[in-house]
Scaffold this motif. Structure first.
Motif, short mmCIF file in Angstrom:
data_model
loop_
_atom_site.label_atom_id
_atom_site.label_comp_id
_atom_site.label_asym_id
_atom_site.label_seq_id
_atom_site.Cartn_x
_atom_site.Cartn_y
_atom_site.Cartn_z
N LEU A 239 0.83 -1.21 0.00
CA LEU A 239 0.00 0.00 0.00
C LEU A 239 0.85 1.25 0.00
CD1 LEU A 239 -1.36 0.88 3.50
CD2 LEU A 239 0.15 -1.03 3.19
N LYS A 240 0.17 2.38 -0.22
CA LYS A 240 0.83 3.68 -0.17
C LYS A 240 0.08 4.55 0.83
CE LYS A 240 2.45 3.33 -4.88
NZ LYS A 240 3.18 4.07 -5.86
N ILE A 241 0.87 5.28 1.63
CA ILE A 241 0.30 6.17 2.65
C ILE A 241 0.83 7.57 2.43
CG2 ILE A 241 0.20 6.73 5.12
CD1 ILE A 241 0.45 3.73 5.70
N GLN A 242 -0.08 8.54 2.36
CA GLN A 242 0.32 9.95 2.33
C GLN A 242 0.50 10.37 3.79
OE1 GLN A 242 -2.43 12.58 0.42
NE2 GLN A 242 -1.00 14.26 0.41
N TYR A 243 1.68 10.89 4.11
CA TYR A 243 2.00 11.23 5.49
C TYR A 243 2.43 12.69 5.59
CZ TYR A 243 6.77 10.74 3.80
OH TYR A 243 7.93 10.89 3.08
N THR A 244 2.36 13.21 6.81
CA THR A 244 2.86 14.57 7.04
C THR A 244 4.19 14.53 7.78
OG1 THR A 244 1.47 14.70 9.00
CG2 THR A 244 0.61 15.71 7.00
N GLU A 245 4.41 13.48 8.54
CA GLU A 245 5.66 13.34 9.30
C GLU A 245 6.19 11.93 9.17
OE1 GLU A 245 7.26 13.75 13.86
OE2 GLU A 245 5.50 14.87 13.27
N LEU A 246 7.44 11.82 8.76
CA LEU A 246 8.07 10.50 8.63
C LEU A 246 8.76 10.15 9.94
CD1 LEU A 246 8.60 8.28 6.51
CD2 LEU A 246 10.74 9.44 5.97
N PRO A 247 8.37 9.03 10.55
CA PRO A 247 9.00 8.65 11.81
C PRO A 247 10.43 8.15 11.60
CG PRO A 247 7.53 6.94 11.10
CD PRO A 247 7.38 8.07 10.11
N GLU A 248 11.13 7.97 12.68
CA GLU A 248 12.48 7.40 12.64
C GLU A 248 12.36 5.93 12.23
OE1 GLU A 248 16.44 7.95 12.76
OE2 GLU A 248 15.03 9.50 13.40
N LEU A 249 13.03 5.57 11.16
CA LEU A 249 13.00 4.20 10.67
C LEU A 249 14.43 3.67 10.58
CD1 LEU A 249 10.40 4.77 7.81
CD2 LEU A 249 9.98 3.60 9.98
N LEU A 250 14.56 2.36 10.45
CA LEU A 250 15.87 1.73 10.37
C LEU A 250 16.46 1.87 8.97
CD1 LEU A 250 14.92 -1.65 12.10
CD2 LEU A 250 16.02 0.32 13.17
N GLY A 251 17.78 2.00 8.91
CA GLY A 251 18.48 1.94 7.64
C GLY A 251 18.72 0.48 7.27
N ALA A 252 19.22 0.23 6.07
CA ALA A 252 19.44 -1.14 5.60
C ALA A 252 20.39 -1.91 6.51
CB ALA A 252 19.95 -1.12 4.17
N ALA A 253 21.49 -1.29 6.93
CA ALA A 253 22.46 -1.97 7.78
C ALA A 253 21.85 -2.31 9.14
CB ALA A 253 23.71 -1.12 7.96
N GLU A 254 21.07 -1.38 9.70
CA GLU A 254 20.41 -1.62 10.99
C GLU A 254 19.41 -2.77 10.87
OE1 GLU A 254 19.95 2.65 13.13
OE2 GLU A 254 19.13 2.51 11.08
N TYR A 255 18.67 -2.79 9.76
CA TYR A 255 17.69 -3.86 9.57
C TYR A 255 18.40 -5.21 9.41
CZ TYR A 255 13.96 -6.77 7.94
OH TYR A 255 13.07 -7.81 7.82
N GLN A 256 19.49 -5.24 8.69
CA GLN A 256 20.24 -6.50 8.54
C GLN A 256 20.71 -7.02 9.88
OE1 GLN A 256 23.20 -5.49 5.61
NE2 GLN A 256 21.89 -6.13 3.92
N GLU A 257 21.15 -6.12 10.76
CA GLU A 257 21.56 -6.53 12.11
C GLU A 257 20.39 -7.12 12.87
OE1 GLU A 257 24.49 -6.72 13.82
OE2 GLU A 257 25.34 -6.34 11.81
#
Length: 123
Positions: free
Chosen positions: A101-119
């Motif tokens: 899905l696609k979400i229109q947002y007003t504020e993007l929360p803190e998300l993990l980067g690729a390296a953090e997700y791999q960990e």
């Protein structure tokens, strides 16, 4: 589409491609593999308002049912209608045609980067 390394990720194994106030969301190949063969996807309706961290859908596989969480608050602007007839696309192309899905947002929360997700997936 953005490369896998440039996407953002959640600890719930979702990927986020955020551009110009709209985020395309799917589950990672890691999550799809853990679920097994996806047989059904339940998504919110276009126009629905979603709140970050809440359950907004389900992904059912031959092994289990996984919940889909909203990575940010906003309004659903599109859902991948093709998954109704071909839910297995989530397994076959999690980062491409298997988007959810696609979400229109007003504020993007803190998300993990690729390296953090791999960990996270190595733990």
């Amino acid at each position: 589409m953005t490369s896998i390394e440039d996407l953002r990720y959640t600890s719930e194994h979702e990927w986020v491609d955020a551009r110009d106030g709209v985020a395309t969301i799917g589950i990672t190949a890691y999550a799809a593999d853990r679920l097994g063969d996806v047989v059904y996807v339940s998504l919110p309706e276009v126009g629905d308002t979603v709140e970050a961290g809440t359950v907004i859908g389900e992904i059912e596989s031959t092994k289990s049912v996984g919940e889909l969480f909203a990575p940010m608050s906003g309004t659903v602007t599109a859902v991948n209608e093709a998954l109704a007839d071909s839910p297995e696309t989530v397994n076959a192309d999690a980062f491409g045609e298997g988007w959810l899905l696609k979400i229109q947002y007003t504020e993007l929360p803190e998300l993990l980067g690729a390296a953090e997700y791999q960990e996270l997936t190595r733990a």
